[in-house]
Enzyme design. Sequence first.
Site, PDB file in Angstrom:
ATOM      1  N   GLU A 134       0.841  -1.102   0.026  1.00 13.80           N
ATOM      2  CA  GLU A 134       0.030   0.072  -0.046  1.00 13.80           C
ATOM      3  C   GLU A 134       1.084   1.188   0.154  1.00 13.80           C
ATOM      4  O   GLU A 134       0.386   2.219  -0.733  1.00 13.80           O
ATOM      5  CB  GLU A 134      -0.994  -0.032   1.208  1.00 13.80           C
ATOM      6  CG  GLU A 134      -2.043  -1.183   1.207  1.00 13.80           C
ATOM      7  CD  GLU A 134      -3.053  -1.049   0.098  1.00 13.80           C
ATOM      8  OE1 GLU A 134      -2.888  -0.208  -0.408  1.00 13.80           O
ATOM      9  OE2 GLU A 134      -3.970  -1.790   0.080  1.00 13.80           O
ATOM     10  N   ASP A 175      -4.498  -9.600  -8.740  1.00 13.88           N
ATOM     11  CA  ASP A 175      -4.617  -8.654  -9.787  1.00 13.88           C
ATOM     12  C   ASP A 175      -3.727  -7.749 -10.259  1.00 13.88           C
ATOM     13  O   ASP A 175      -3.351  -7.905 -11.460  1.00 13.88           O
ATOM     14  CB  ASP A 175      -5.914  -7.953  -9.171  1.00 13.88           C
ATOM     15  CG  ASP A 175      -5.776  -7.115  -7.962  1.00 13.88           C
ATOM     16  OD1 ASP A 175      -4.541  -7.652  -7.434  1.00 13.88           O
ATOM     17  OD2 ASP A 175      -6.686  -6.387  -7.297  1.00 13.88           O
ATOM     18  N   GLU A 199     -18.677  -6.049  -2.760  1.00 15.67           N
ATOM     19  CA  GLU A 199     -17.497  -6.672  -2.295  1.00 15.67           C
ATOM     20  C   GLU A 199     -17.351  -7.885  -3.035  1.00 15.67           C
ATOM     21  O   GLU A 199     -16.154  -8.220  -3.727  1.00 15.67           O
ATOM     22  CB  GLU A 199     -17.070  -6.462  -1.221  1.00 15.67           C
ATOM     23  CG  GLU A 199     -15.478  -6.599  -0.736  1.00 15.67           C
ATOM     24  CD  GLU A 199     -14.580  -5.385  -1.222  1.00 15.67           C
ATOM     25  OE1 GLU A 199     -13.574  -5.165  -0.686  1.00 15.67           O
ATOM     26  OE2 GLU A 199     -15.203  -4.648  -2.125  1.00 15.67           O
ATOM     27  N   GLU A 209     -12.425   0.291  -9.667  1.00 22.11           N
ATOM     28  CA  GLU A 209     -12.109  -0.529 -10.722  1.00 22.11           C
ATOM     29  C   GLU A 209     -12.922  -0.712 -11.923  1.00 22.11           C
ATOM     30  O   GLU A 209     -12.479  -0.582 -13.281  1.00 22.11           O
ATOM     31  CB  GLU A 209     -11.669  -1.893 -10.361  1.00 22.11           C
ATOM     32  CG  GLU A 209     -10.345  -2.142  -9.516  1.00 22.11           C
ATOM     33  CD  GLU A 209     -10.224  -1.575  -8.153  1.00 22.11           C
ATOM     34  OE1 GLU A 209      -9.319  -1.633  -7.433  1.00 22.11           O
ATOM     35  OE2 GLU A 209     -11.512  -1.382  -7.776  1.00 22.11           O
ATOM     36  N   THR A 240      -1.380   1.117 -10.862  1.00 18.52           N
ATOM     37  CA  THR A 240      -2.613   0.613 -10.134  1.00 18.52           C
ATOM     38  C   THR A 240      -3.306   1.422  -9.362  1.00 18.52           C
ATOM     39  O   THR A 240      -4.598   1.181  -8.942  1.00 18.52           O
ATOM     40  CB  THR A 240      -2.334  -0.926  -9.626  1.00 18.52           C
ATOM     41  OG1 THR A 240      -3.385  -1.610  -9.496  1.00 18.52           O
ATOM     42  CG2 THR A 240      -1.668  -0.597  -8.204  1.00 18.52           C
TER      43      THR A 240
END
Length: 789
Positions: A83, A229, A323, A341, A427
């Site tokens: 993160e 991902d 989710e 996304e 991302t």
Amino acid sequence: MFERTDHAYPADELMPLTCRGRVRGLEPSRGDIDDALGKFSLTLIDTLDTLALLNKTVEFEEAVRRVVADVRLDNDIVVSVFETNIRVLGGLLGGHSMAVMLKESGRMVWYQDELLHMAKDLGLRLLPAFNTSSGLPYPRVNLRYGVRGPETRTGTETDTCTACAGTIILEFAALSRFTGDPTFEAHARRALDFLWEKRQRHSNLVGTTINIHSGEWVRRDSGVGAGIDSYYEYLMKAYILLGDDRFLQRFNTHYASIMKYISQPPLLLDVHIHKPLLPARTWMDSLLAFFPGLQVLKGDIQPAIETHEMLYQVTKKHNFLPEAFTTDFRVHWAQHPLRPEFAESTYFLYKATRDPYYLEVGRTILENLNRFARVPCGFAAMKDVRTGSHEDRMDSFFLAEMFKYLFLLFAEEEDLLFNVEDYVFTTEAHLLPLSLSTASNSQAGEELDDSNFEWTCPNTRLLFPDPAFPRNLREPIKSAVDNSCPRPTTHREPGMGRPPLRAQDFMANNPEHLELLRRMGVSLIHLKDGRVQLVQHATQAVSAVAAEDGMRFMQEMMELSSQQQKEQLPPRAVQIVSHPFFGRVVLTAGPAQFGMDLSKSSSGVRGFVTVAEPYKGCSELSNGEIVAGRIALLQRGQCMFAEKARHIQKAGAIGGIVIDDNEGSSSDTAPLFQMAGDGRNTDDVTLPLLFLFHKEGNILLEALKENREVEVLLSDKARDRGERLSKTVRRHEYEKKCYYVRKLNENKCHHQVGNSEHSLGPEFLSWRHVSKKIDAVSVLMVNLLKLTK
């Protein structure tokens, strides 16, 4: 500024419901989610290049000045490497890219690479995490002390997710090429190389979680959603940014396997890497919504259209993308933390096709955000898309990504300050200039097998010469989702207009749920050992539709039970350590799926026990001053386990033991019982909570009656106390124990003369795993973890 300084600055995040900043350590812990917070004004940094993209140059310059003046990176705090890399390092590099662009156009002439210097400082603070034999980074690092073991609260982890280790290359390579220091890019490349080498060679897929020391796959399920991902995303984008053909070769190899095994248009379903034809689960998570956008970059437009349409129809059903959702498009996990996304894929599909349909999709996203998520101080995450309830949470990625993609979707060329085609989006949607590909640090690669390379993307006008073709792709998918749950109310019996009851939502103490079961022809029988038996008789349902719902409910319950057995946590121990027991009595306890994980504690939690008042623990405790600093005893029933835990935690308890209210239940005859959460986020529960069946619980209660103080140890396994007691004390201790043991089984206790040890029976000395076979046709024997008692 989007994050209003009068509410949140300089906190990491805005709490939009209470209109204040979220500062780690001052708010209740949310578990791993809080690892993104490092007391470095996260949202401000994450939003820098958003301000520039939206042509808010004055606000951007002010924000840069604030970051340079106020943000400190040498905090004694443990953060997520993943993160911090994508949000903070990426944010600093994206901000630097924008500042350089503005300086070259005659603005911000005062800027002297301050953000880049901060980025290098942060990069150096992340580097210690990569000091492993494999080159895969530890998942967490202390910003001040690096990775030095338990004293810095780091270095003890063994596992990391594939995406966590494989989503480093863009930021680290950009940092190397901006600064001329190749160290960062080298570490990121080494991690990617290791993941590539560890792929399953038959399926060419990677697992979800890997051991950072041995390279063994810990979780062998493979998909394109959570946990994997952005690993695939960064292989493609590393080729775009850096021009290294090896990344494209790897991506193409993986992509072929994804389309062969995981893609079942319009679905994307996880499989096992060693048995890729075997599905790993029957639901999808919302993070896979990025994949149609990645397929656009790949040039594979048709499956992108199909999967995106499925996601859009699910979104329209629930206003937001849940989710997680099932293959029949029902809600599996109801939260929605304002993830970007789906908007990202919408933008890329519009760029590829110029189909105005995607502008309508974007308008739907915007309208739903303003209608359902907007609150006076910002935008609040959805706690439950079905009820519309909010969570006091606005993650930094909402401003960093969602705002960018929605703005770009509707922006005309004259609205943009610069050409976004000159940049690649990370991302986290940070902007890195493609000119970095010409910077030094290119590495010569081995000879490539380019037989499956596609060196150019197809022209969508040639691919779809008929303008109606994309619409023809979408219509069957729209119909498939429309025809799935929930069915139109007009086809249902009175009182059955709501969606059918889901297995994961079922609670046996909810009268409404029991009535729904009755109407579906499902009977529920409570058994003496704490389990329930579910039986369906289709002829007893109120209608054929209700009978079908009942059959689906039973099938879901079977899947849920099977999954829970696979994910079953090992038993825990309640060890009575005070006089006269001295650790010799160990009670088998069931774990909770929330709260402190005792398996990660070397010492467990030790304390004196006291009975909570009220005993059920379903309201604020009246004896909170007594419970504080102790382990609370509670009785099962009337409310959720997590609610009990919250009440005793609020009173200051250091742990809790829930005792079954079903008289006669015992770990000797019943399977291990695990306590589930309440369907909400339970990261706020930090104390350990264990479950004792009725007979074991009575042993503890009897001990408390006979002795003024009873001290216990809650742990993952019994500890050897190692006391050297005289034979007299041992005999006295043993006789006392036998009294309590007889409460459980009169014949289990015996004394072995001349031996310093005493047998207390298998219920105290070993763990029991009892597996039950399920009759898939008519009867379901389930440990209903969602039953709450």
